[in-house]
Scaffold this motif. Structure first.
Motif, PDB file in Angstrom:
ATOM      1  N   GLY A 146     -10.482   3.669  10.439  1.00 53.45           N
ATOM      2  CA  GLY A 146      -9.632   4.034   9.308  1.00 53.45           C
ATOM      3  C   GLY A 146      -8.238   4.428   9.745  1.00 53.45           C
ATOM      4  O   GLY A 146      -7.238   4.078   9.105  1.00 53.45           O
ATOM      5  N   ARG A 147      -8.160   5.203  10.875  1.00 52.63           N
ATOM      6  CA  ARG A 147      -6.845   5.613  11.350  1.00 52.63           C
ATOM      7  C   ARG A 147      -6.014   4.419  11.799  1.00 52.63           C
ATOM      8  O   ARG A 147      -4.803   4.381  11.622  1.00 52.63           O
ATOM      9  N   THR A 148      -6.663   3.407  12.366  1.00 50.80           N
ATOM     10  CA  THR A 148      -5.947   2.206  12.796  1.00 50.80           C
ATOM     11  C   THR A 148      -5.319   1.494  11.595  1.00 50.80           C
ATOM     12  O   THR A 148      -4.184   1.002  11.644  1.00 50.80           O
ATOM     13  N   ILE A 149      -6.098   1.440  10.503  1.00 53.88           N
ATOM     14  CA  ILE A 149      -5.567   0.792   9.291  1.00 53.88           C
ATOM     15  C   ILE A 149      -4.388   1.586   8.727  1.00 53.88           C
ATOM     16  O   ILE A 149      -3.402   1.006   8.257  1.00 53.88           O
ATOM     17  N   ASN A 150      -4.506   2.911   8.797  1.00 47.42           N
ATOM     18  CA  ASN A 150      -3.430   3.748   8.224  1.00 47.42           C
ATOM     19  C   ASN A 150      -2.137   3.653   9.023  1.00 47.42           C
ATOM     20  O   ASN A 150      -1.059   3.895   8.476  1.00 47.42           O
ATOM     21  N   ARG A 151      -2.225   3.357  10.341  1.00 42.41           N
ATOM     22  CA  ARG A 151      -1.005   3.164  11.122  1.00 42.41           C
ATOM     23  C   ARG A 151      -0.505   1.751  10.859  1.00 42.41           C
ATOM     24  O   ARG A 151      -0.957   0.795  11.481  1.00 42.41           O
ATOM     25  N   ARG A 152       0.425   1.628   9.915  1.00 44.41           N
ATOM     26  CA  ARG A 152       0.798   0.290   9.429  1.00 44.41           C
ATOM     27  C   ARG A 152       2.276   0.235   9.027  1.00 44.41           C
ATOM     28  O   ARG A 152       2.906   1.246   8.763  1.00 44.41           O
ATOM     29  N   VAL A 153       2.825  -1.000   8.951  1.00 45.37           N
ATOM     30  CA  VAL A 153       4.156  -1.281   8.398  1.00 45.37           C
ATOM     31  C   VAL A 153       3.974  -2.342   7.307  1.00 45.37           C
ATOM     32  O   VAL A 153       3.433  -3.424   7.598  1.00 45.37           O
ATOM     33  N   GLU A 154       4.417  -2.028   6.080  1.00 41.31           N
ATOM     34  CA  GLU A 154       4.236  -2.944   4.958  1.00 41.31           C
ATOM     35  C   GLU A 154       5.587  -3.561   4.560  1.00 41.31           C
ATOM     36  O   GLU A 154       6.640  -2.924   4.657  1.00 41.31           O
ATOM     37  N   PHE A 155       5.517  -4.808   4.082  1.00 39.72           N
ATOM     38  CA  PHE A 155       6.714  -5.547   3.656  1.00 39.72           C
ATOM     39  C   PHE A 155       6.510  -6.013   2.218  1.00 39.72           C
ATOM     40  O   PHE A 155       5.523  -6.703   1.919  1.00 39.72           O
ATOM     41  N   ASP A 156       7.433  -5.622   1.328  1.00 43.61           N
ATOM     42  CA  ASP A 156       7.343  -5.990  -0.091  1.00 43.61           C
ATOM     43  C   ASP A 156       8.674  -6.588  -0.540  1.00 43.61           C
ATOM     44  O   ASP A 156       9.738  -5.976  -0.341  1.00 43.61           O
ATOM     45  N   VAL A 157       8.622  -7.791  -1.138  1.00 41.92           N
ATOM     46  CA  VAL A 157       9.845  -8.366  -1.710  1.00 41.92           C
ATOM     47  C   VAL A 157       9.930  -8.001  -3.199  1.00 41.92           C
ATOM     48  O   VAL A 157       8.905  -7.805  -3.854  1.00 41.92           O
ATOM     49  N   TYR A 158      11.169  -7.912  -3.692  1.00 41.40           N
ATOM     50  CA  TYR A 158      11.370  -7.611  -5.118  1.00 41.40           C
ATOM     51  C   TYR A 158      12.709  -8.193  -5.560  1.00 41.40           C
ATOM     52  O   TYR A 158      13.593  -8.496  -4.748  1.00 41.40           O
ATOM     53  N   LEU A 159      12.826  -8.377  -6.877  1.00 39.52           N
ATOM     54  CA  LEU A 159      14.004  -9.018  -7.459  1.00 39.52           C
ATOM     55  C   LEU A 159      15.110  -7.993  -7.742  1.00 39.52           C
ATOM     56  O   LEU A 159      14.840  -6.803  -7.878  1.00 39.52           O
ATOM     57  N   PRO A 160      16.347  -8.482  -7.842  1.00 41.31           N
ATOM     58  CA  PRO A 160      17.445  -7.571  -8.194  1.00 41.31           C
ATOM     59  C   PRO A 160      17.143  -6.851  -9.506  1.00 41.31           C
ATOM     60  O   PRO A 160      16.690  -7.452 -10.469  1.00 41.31           O
ATOM     61  N   GLY A 161      17.372  -5.560  -9.521  1.00 43.67           N
ATOM     62  CA  GLY A 161      17.133  -4.771 -10.725  1.00 43.67           C
ATOM     63  C   GLY A 161      15.750  -4.177 -10.809  1.00 43.67           C
ATOM     64  O   GLY A 161      15.514  -3.285 -11.623  1.00 43.67           O
ATOM     65  N   ASP A 162      14.808  -4.690  -9.990  1.00 40.78           N
ATOM     66  CA  ASP A 162      13.457  -4.136  -9.987  1.00 40.78           C
ATOM     67  C   ASP A 162      13.382  -2.964  -8.998  1.00 40.78           C
ATOM     68  O   ASP A 162      14.154  -2.908  -8.030  1.00 40.78           O
ATOM     69  N   PRO A 163      12.468  -2.049  -9.215  1.00 41.83           N
ATOM     70  CA  PRO A 163      12.304  -0.946  -8.251  1.00 41.83           C
ATOM     71  C   PRO A 163      11.657  -1.454  -6.962  1.00 41.83           C
ATOM     72  O   PRO A 163      10.969  -2.473  -6.945  1.00 41.83           O
TER      73      PRO A 163
END
Length: 526
Positions: free
Chosen positions: A470-487
């Protein structure tokens, strides 16, 4: 008789040479009057008063000077030959006389057009005249008394009382036609030669009925040169060459308060703010320039209305309810530069076509979305450091390519830690690791404003920290794309990133102290 005629001629010449050269109104104060008179005798031979068949006629001249609006002073000279025979009387049968009379009178005229009763420039100008003077007489004729004839030849002069009333008709400025009736009483005069006299001093007298023309002379003061004297000019600073009315004010043919020389619409009543032009719909655009003269509109649209304010008149607007501030085309419809059917003001990607379901932006391919989701598995750092391991580079390069292929998208990077160790330390380390991944991608040419990175530390686990898996999964870097104007999706999932605490200051070095050897602990993976 000859003596009297010579005297009369000399007197006439004297009057002519003494005439002043100014005008008889406040502007033209000196005038000359030429006239003819009908005289009617009354004396011992009887009376011809108001008997027009018994008139004697003669000429006259008057020079007058304006004193005040109600008073003129004049010098008059008049000549007449009075003739008469006695009324039927046996004792005077055959008597007759011819008396030449020259009257010179100093006339004081009381004008009723003095501004109180009538205006000074009224057309009808009544007046009263008091004119004492002198009567020069030369008498011829004969007087028969009971068959005895006496020669009546005599030259004599008398003090003359003259009073009259008259009316002047104003024909033009400085020109008038007048009629006047008055009575001369030469005191103690014997005009008819009858030796029988009464006890009073006015046995013989005569009426003078006059009609004549008066012309005034002089130059009025007229500062603005509009032809109206300064005394009467209510608009004394009228520009040169401008046509004016009788008061010296510029003509205003349509009566709108804007003088014709400034009035762009001189035949239509209008508004001063529009240079005298009308504005039926009250929109501030003169009717001549207004393409919609009966409907209020905007000046920039030549007076036509534009309900949605997009710069296209309502008559030409095919999209009449466009929101305020939205750029439109010639038809009044919102611009859609990429032609994807999503207007620019609603299009998050106005320069690249995309479906309305994706807010006008190109949809990302499934395999590229998958790369983003799986990228977290391939990002590794040195132990307890924010230094990327080279094994991470291919994954990050793939993400760079996706951002280049979709230049309208933004990328959010969020880094997380497990719960081992100090909370503040874990938060700083996660923020540094997210920043390290961002820095790598910026080095590959991605603009800085397209990538945002945050560290959340151990606050947002997605697995159980009680197990190593579980700790291995929690040590992570996430990448999220989003459009202009979106949070940023990371903030949607995890909330606003916590504030990063400052790193603790290093403690001062101390002298080494010998201790008993301790057991070596196993290294902790990060």
């Amino acid at each position: 008789m000859k003596h009297l005629l010579t005297t009369s001629t000399a007197l006439g010449l004297l009057l002519l040479t003494a005439a002043p050269s100014q005008a008889q109104t406040a502007d033209k104060k000196t005038a000359i009057s030429l006239y003819g008179s009908a005289y009617q005798y009354k004396g011992n031979f009887g009376t011809n008063y108001w008997d027009w068949s018994a008139n004697n006629y003669g000429p006259g001249i008057t020079f007058s000077r304006y004193l005040t609006p109600g008073l003129d002073l004049g010098l008059s000279g008049a000549y007449v030959e009075l003739k008469s025979t006695p009324e039927q009387s046996a004792s005077r049968f055959g008597s007759n006389f011819n008396t030449n009379v020259v009257n010179v009178n100093l006339a004081l005229k009381l004008k009723l057009n003095n501004g109180w009763a009538l205006k000074e420039d009224a057309v009808i100008q009544p007046y009263l005249l008091a004119a004492p003077g002198w009567a020069f007489t030369s008498r011829e004729g004969s007087f028969n008394q009971n068959g005895v004839s006496t020669d009546l030849a005599e030259d004599k002069s008398y003090f003359d009382l003259f009073g009259a009333a008259g009316i002047n008709f104003r024909l033009a400025d400085g020109v008038g036609l007048f009629i006047q009736t008055g009575q001369h009483i030469p005191l103690k005069a014997n005009l008819d030669g009858d030796p029988t006299r009464d006890n009073d001093a006015w046995d013989d007298r005569y009426l003078q009925h006059t009609a004549g023309l008066t012309v005034a002379f002089g130059k009025m003061k007229d500062e603005d040169g509009d032809g109206v004297s300064d005394r009467k000019d209510k608009c004394p600073a009228t520009p040169a060459g401008v046509a004016v009315d009788a008061n010296g004010c510029p003509l205003d043919g349509d009566g709108d308060g804007v003088p014709d020389y400034q009035d762009k619409c001189p035949t239509e009543k209008g508004l001063a703010a529009l240079e005298g032009c009308p504005d039926r719909d009250g929109d501030g655009v003169r009717d001549g320039d207004d393409k919609c003269p009966d409907t209020p509109g905007k000046a920039e649209l030549q007076g036509c209305p534009d309900a949605d304010g997009d710069g296209v008149t309502d008559a030409s607007d095919k999209c009449p309810n466009t929101p305020s501030g939205v750029a439109v085309d010639a038809n009044g419809c919102p611009l859609d530069r990429d032609g994807d059917g999503v207007p620019d003001y609603q299009d998050r990607c106005p320069n690249r076509p995309g479906p309305a379901s994706n807010k006008g932006c190109p949809e990302m391919k499934v395999e590229e979305k998958k790369k983003l989701q799986e990228a977290t598995k391939f990002i590794q750092f040195d132990f307890n450091k924010a230094t990327l391991k080279p094994i991470s580079f291919p994954t990050l390069n793939g993400l760079v390519q996706i951002l280049n292929d979709y230049p309208d998208y933004f990328l959010g990077i969020s880094a997380h830690a497990d719960n081992k160790g100090d909370d503040a330390y874990n938060l700083r380390l996660s923020d540094e690791r997210a920043a390290s991944a961002r820095a790598y991608m910026l080095s590959k040419g991605i603009p800085a404003d397209r990538i945002v990175s945050h560290g959340y530390g151990e606050s947002k686990p997605i697995a159980d920290n009680a197990t190593e898996a579980g700790r291995t999964i929690n040590r992570r870097v996430e990448f999220d794309v989003y459009l202009p104007g979106d949070p940023n999706p990371a903030e949607t999932k995890y909330g606003v990133a916590p504030e990063i605490p400052a790193a603790p200051k290093a403690a001062p070095a101390k002298a080494p102290v010998k201790k008993a050897p301790a057991k070596k602990a196993a290294p902790r993976k990060r």
